[in-house]
Design a protein around this motif. Sequence first.
Motif, PDB file in Angstrom:
ATOM      1  N   LYS A 184      -7.416 -12.179  -7.211  1.00  0.00           N
ATOM      2  CA  LYS A 184      -6.301 -12.589  -6.364  1.00  0.00           C
ATOM      3  C   LYS A 184      -5.006 -12.208  -7.059  1.00  0.00           C
ATOM      4  N   THR A 185      -4.006 -11.881  -6.241  1.00  0.00           N
ATOM      5  CA  THR A 185      -2.722 -11.470  -6.778  1.00  0.00           C
ATOM      6  C   THR A 185      -1.599 -11.948  -5.864  1.00  0.00           C
ATOM      7  N   ALA A 240     -19.232  -9.263 -11.232  1.00  0.00           N
ATOM      8  CA  ALA A 240     -18.491 -10.037 -10.231  1.00  0.00           C
ATOM      9  C   ALA A 240     -18.699 -11.532 -10.439  1.00  0.00           C
ATOM     10  N   GLU A 241     -19.918 -11.931 -10.716  1.00  0.00           N
ATOM     11  CA  GLU A 241     -20.211 -13.359 -10.957  1.00  0.00           C
ATOM     12  C   GLU A 241     -19.360 -13.898 -12.105  1.00  0.00           C
ATOM     13  N   ILE A 242     -19.309 -13.152 -13.187  1.00  0.00           N
ATOM     14  CA  ILE A 242     -18.539 -13.570 -14.372  1.00  0.00           C
ATOM     15  C   ILE A 242     -17.050 -13.642 -14.051  1.00  0.00           C
ATOM     16  N   GLU A 243     -16.542 -12.600 -13.394  1.00  0.00           N
ATOM     17  CA  GLU A 243     -15.108 -12.548 -13.100  1.00  0.00           C
ATOM     18  C   GLU A 243     -14.683 -13.598 -12.083  1.00  0.00           C
ATOM     19  N   LEU A 244     -15.515 -13.900 -11.111  1.00  0.00           N
ATOM     20  CA  LEU A 244     -15.174 -14.945 -10.138  1.00  0.00           C
ATOM     21  C   LEU A 244     -15.022 -16.290 -10.835  1.00  0.00           C
ATOM     22  N   MET A 266      -1.084 -15.483  -1.302  1.00  0.00           N
ATOM     23  CA  MET A 266      -1.733 -14.592  -2.250  1.00  0.00           C
ATOM     24  C   MET A 266      -2.546 -13.555  -1.473  1.00  0.00           C
ATOM     25  N   LEU A 267      -3.014 -12.570  -2.199  1.00  0.00           N
ATOM     26  CA  LEU A 267      -3.870 -11.538  -1.635  1.00  0.00           C
ATOM     27  C   LEU A 267      -5.177 -11.559  -2.408  1.00  0.00           C
ATOM     28  N   LEU A 268      -6.288 -11.670  -1.698  1.00  0.00           N
ATOM     29  CA  LEU A 268      -7.599 -11.606  -2.329  1.00  0.00           C
ATOM     30  C   LEU A 268      -8.171 -10.220  -2.066  1.00  0.00           C
ATOM     31  N   ARG A 269      -8.442  -9.490  -3.144  1.00  0.00           N
ATOM     32  CA  ARG A 269      -8.972  -8.124  -3.063  1.00  0.00           C
ATOM     33  C   ARG A 269     -10.408  -8.117  -3.562  1.00  0.00           C
ATOM     34  N   VAL A 270     -11.297  -7.516  -2.769  1.00  0.00           N
ATOM     35  CA  VAL A 270     -12.718  -7.467  -3.100  1.00  0.00           C
ATOM     36  C   VAL A 270     -13.140  -6.004  -3.131  1.00  0.00           C
ATOM     37  N   LYS A 283     -11.499 -18.180 -11.252  1.00  0.00           N
ATOM     38  CA  LYS A 283     -11.538 -19.367 -10.397  1.00  0.00           C
ATOM     39  C   LYS A 283     -11.423 -19.020  -8.916  1.00  0.00           C
ATOM     40  N   ILE A 284     -12.269 -18.089  -8.493  1.00  0.00           N
ATOM     41  CA  ILE A 284     -12.333 -17.661  -7.099  1.00  0.00           C
ATOM     42  C   ILE A 284     -13.674 -18.125  -6.541  1.00  0.00           C
TER      43      ILE A 284
END
Length: 85
Positions: free
Chosen positions: A75-76, A9-13, A55-59, A17-18
Motif C-alpha cells: 500500500k502507498t 507475498a505471505e511474508i510481505e503481507l 491509499m492505493l493497494l497495488r497487487v 500489515k495488509i
Amino acid sequence: MKFIFSTHAEIELKRRKIEKENVANVIKNPQQKFRTNDKWVYQSKYFDVQSKKEMLLRVFIKEGMNGLKIITAYKTSKIKKYWRP
C-alpha cells in the motif's frame, strides 16, 4: 477467479500489515489493471483506517496454468505516482 499467494507475498503481507481479504477484493474488483513485462498489476484506492487517509493497494500477479499467483502487494499514499489516467 482462482488465486494463490506466493511465500514471498505471505511474508510481505504480514510485514506490511495488509489483510488477505483486502488483496482478494482488489483482485476480484480492481479499479485499474495493466501489464508490466511478465506481471499484471491490479490496483485500487481505499481509505486506510490506520493512517486515516486515502491509499492505493497495488497487487503484483503472474498468470499461470492453474490461475493467478500473487507475487507481492503493498500500500502507498503516492496515488498520483502510480495511478494511470
